[in-house]
Design an enzyme around this catalytic site. Structure first.
Site, PDB file in Angstrom:
ATOM      1  N   GLY A  57      44.482  32.339  51.734  1.00 14.29           N
ATOM      2  CA  GLY A  57      45.659  31.594  52.178  1.00 14.29           C
ATOM      3  C   GLY A  57      45.252  30.251  52.729  1.00 14.29           C
ATOM      4  CB  CYS A  88      39.327  33.306  51.015  1.00 12.29           C
ATOM      5  SG  CYS A  88      39.058  31.557  51.404  1.00 12.29           S
ATOM      6  CE1 TYR A  89      44.367  32.884  57.883  1.00  9.32           C
ATOM      7  CE2 TYR A  89      45.480  34.714  56.786  1.00  9.32           C
ATOM      8  CZ  TYR A  89      45.342  33.861  57.877  1.00  9.32           C
ATOM      9  OH  TYR A  89      46.177  33.998  58.954  1.00  9.32           O
ATOM     10  CG  ASP A 236      60.088  37.343  28.935  1.00  6.07           C
ATOM     11  OD1 ASP A 236      59.024  37.760  28.454  1.00  6.07           O
ATOM     12  OD2 ASP A 236      60.184  36.276  29.557  1.00  6.07           O
ATOM     13  CE  LYS A 386      56.395  35.350  28.536  1.00  5.47           C
ATOM     14  NZ  LYS A 386      57.814  35.314  28.088  1.00  5.47           N
TER      15      LYS A 386
END
Length: 531
Positions: A57, A88-89, A236, A386
């Site tokens: 983040g 990371c964060y 879709d 997708k």
């Protein structure tokens, strides 16, 4: 959705890469979901995950408003044998919340960096001490003092902590992003962590998804309920319609709306394919005047999307009233092909309550729906990406040409004509340019190598020379990208001879255009569509 797989739950703290973690884990045949990092503990425990991943983040754990997992999370994870990985964060959150110290790094690390394995155990059990690998770093803060029980298992060559773990409590952390392609060995690290460290069972298969969604549809609908499906001719909505048709048969009523924002001869081509290949009962509604009159003078892209979404629902409501007179019962449900990226980009992910990341755009089938909509939604694809939809379509025997079609946005050409779509002949121009561009791509045999390609009309004019005369005509741009799931994308590198030929065709055949440009921006920082 029930699947024969252990759930890996991602808590989203606002990283632009969070969706990639979800996608990479699914690629390993493991079901993963993403919810807000600030979701209440009850939302997390209700999903019963085997592994929880805390995303990266843009925040610092030192900020007063920095997001964090809920109180009680650590105790719940420990008492239920849940594995936790901070990225990371997320690593910094673990260090801070479990009693360690995070400080501003003396040397901030951004981009490709090299790390070295210090201990061959846990998350790096498949590596040897001294092994090096290139990873993608993006952090200013760093772990200065680890909580009791934790040890450093890898460092950057600058000496910063790159990976930590407390195997006894099943807490792990990576200071870099293993989910991005810029970390070449990151996928193998995730694979080793999930299967060798956590003992996750892989069982995420499209066949199971199909069976489960059919059950959900049948459990949602009463035996005499009828359903409307909005068909666009894209992947879709086609797969969604085929799935619902498999579940409920002739209680599905499809409608194709010509909103005046379609591509060149799209209406004729799509309707022919629906009838000839899919054998779906489809009613075509020509509402182009209705849409374009409401869009006249509108230049704000979000406003365009909202207007288009509202008009679509008005048409569906009217169609439902006509069916009520015919059937004696009004359809109560509307099928839409909403995908997981639509959900992620348009609003906070499942779990809601997120206030620490930005909405990129609203889609007409997500963010543009009016609150007073009378029809209830059925969105059988809303947890799929997708490429997963294409896999599902293949199982459902949807014709290959449909599955290979490039994505086309719900708002249509409204997001490919910058500014007022009704001004001048902008729609005619972009249709002609797009047709030449796409047909040239097909003729060159590279259509299937491109995720999405299209033309954009720019509301600016430039000076040119055509037929020995000075012209003051419009500028168009061409956009083509490669991608796996549309969440990140790189621009497609055409041969210069191809671009030269396409540019000549456009300028020679499309009246009102004298300059062709090429969009060479990746996502991020841009989006794929222009608006």
């Amino acid at each position: 959705m029930e699947v024969k797989s252990d759930l890996v739950l991602i808590l989203d703290f606002g990283s632009q890469y969070t969706h990639l973690i979800t996608r990479r884990i699914r690629a390993l045949s493991v079901f993963s979901l993403c919810i807000s990092g600030t979701s209440p503990l009850s939302s997390i425990t209700a999903l019963n995950p085997k592994v929880v991943i805390l995303s990266g983040g843009p925040h610092s754990v030192h900020s007063d408003d920095s997001p964090s997992f809920p109180d009680g999370f650590v105790d719940w994870a420990l008492s239920n044998g849940v594995f936790v990985l901070g990225i990371c964060y997320g690593l910094q959150l673990i260090v801070q919340r479990l009693g360690g110290e995070v400080r501003v790094g003396q040397k901030q690390e951004y981009g490709r960096m090299e790390i070295e394995v210090e201990k061959s155990c846990g998350i790096f059990g498949g590596n040897k001490v001294g092994d090096k690998q290139v990873v993608w770093m993006s952090h200013g803060d760093e772990a200065a003092r680890l909580p009791d029980g934790f040890e450093v298992v890898a460092r950057s060559l600058q000496g910063a902590v790159a990976a930590v773990e407390d195997r006894g409590r099943r807490f792990y952390g990576l200071q870099y992003h293993p989910e991005v392609t810029h970390s070449p060995e990151g996928m193998e690290t995730l694979r080793y962590f999930l299967f060798d460290v956590c003992g996750v069972n892989a069982g995420w298969k499209m066949e199971d998804v199909m069976d489960e969604e059919i059950k959900v549809i049948n459990n949602t609908l009463a035996a005499d309920d009828h359903v409307i499906c909005a068909l666009s001719g894209g992947v879709d909505s086609t797969v969604a319609a085929t799935l619902v048709h498999k579940a409920i048969g002739d209680r599905l009523h499809c409608v194709f709306v010509d909103n005046g924002l379609l591509r060149y001869k799209e209406r004729e081509r799509v309707m022919e394919t629906f009838e000839r290949d899919l054998h779906l009962p489809v009613t075509c509604v020509d509402a182009s005047d209705q849409f374009l009159s409401k869009l006249k003078g509108v230049v704000d892209p979000e406003m365009k999307r909202k207007i288009i979404g509202k008009e679509f629902i008005c048409i569906f409501d009217a169609f439902a009233q006509e069916l009520e007179q015919k059937l004696g019962k009004k359809p109560a449900f509307l099928v839409q092909g909403t995908l997981y990226p639509d959900v992620i980009e348009s609003c906070p992910p499942p779990g809601s309550g997120r206030t620490h990341s930005h909405t990129i755009k609203s889609h007409h089938n997500v963010g543009g729906l009016p609150k007073d909509m009378k029809l209830k939604l059925i969105e059988p694809l809303k947890l799929l990406f997708k490429d997963e939809v294409r896999q599902l379509g293949k199982i459902l025997k949807v014709p290959e040409p449909f599955l290979k079609r490039h994505p086309f946005p719900g708002p249509g050409l409204a997001v490919r004509v910058l500014g007022d779509v009704t001004e001048g002949n902008a729609l005619d121009i972009v249709r002609q340019v797009d047709e030449i561009f796409i047909q040239s791509i097909k003729d060159a045999g590279i259509y299937d190598s491109i995720w999405q390609a299209f033309a954009v009309f720019l509301p600016v004019k430039s000076v040119g020379v055509q037929g020995d005369q000075r012209t003051h005509s419009y500028v168009v741009t061409l956009r083509a990208v490669t991608s796996q799931d549309g969440m990140t994308a790189d621009w497609y590198c055409f041969e210069s001879s191809f671009l030269k030929e396409v540019s000549q065709k456009i300028c020679n055949n499309v009246r009102g255009v004298n300059r062709v440009t090429l969009d060479i921006t990746s996502k991020p920082p841009s989006t794929i569509e222009w608006e």
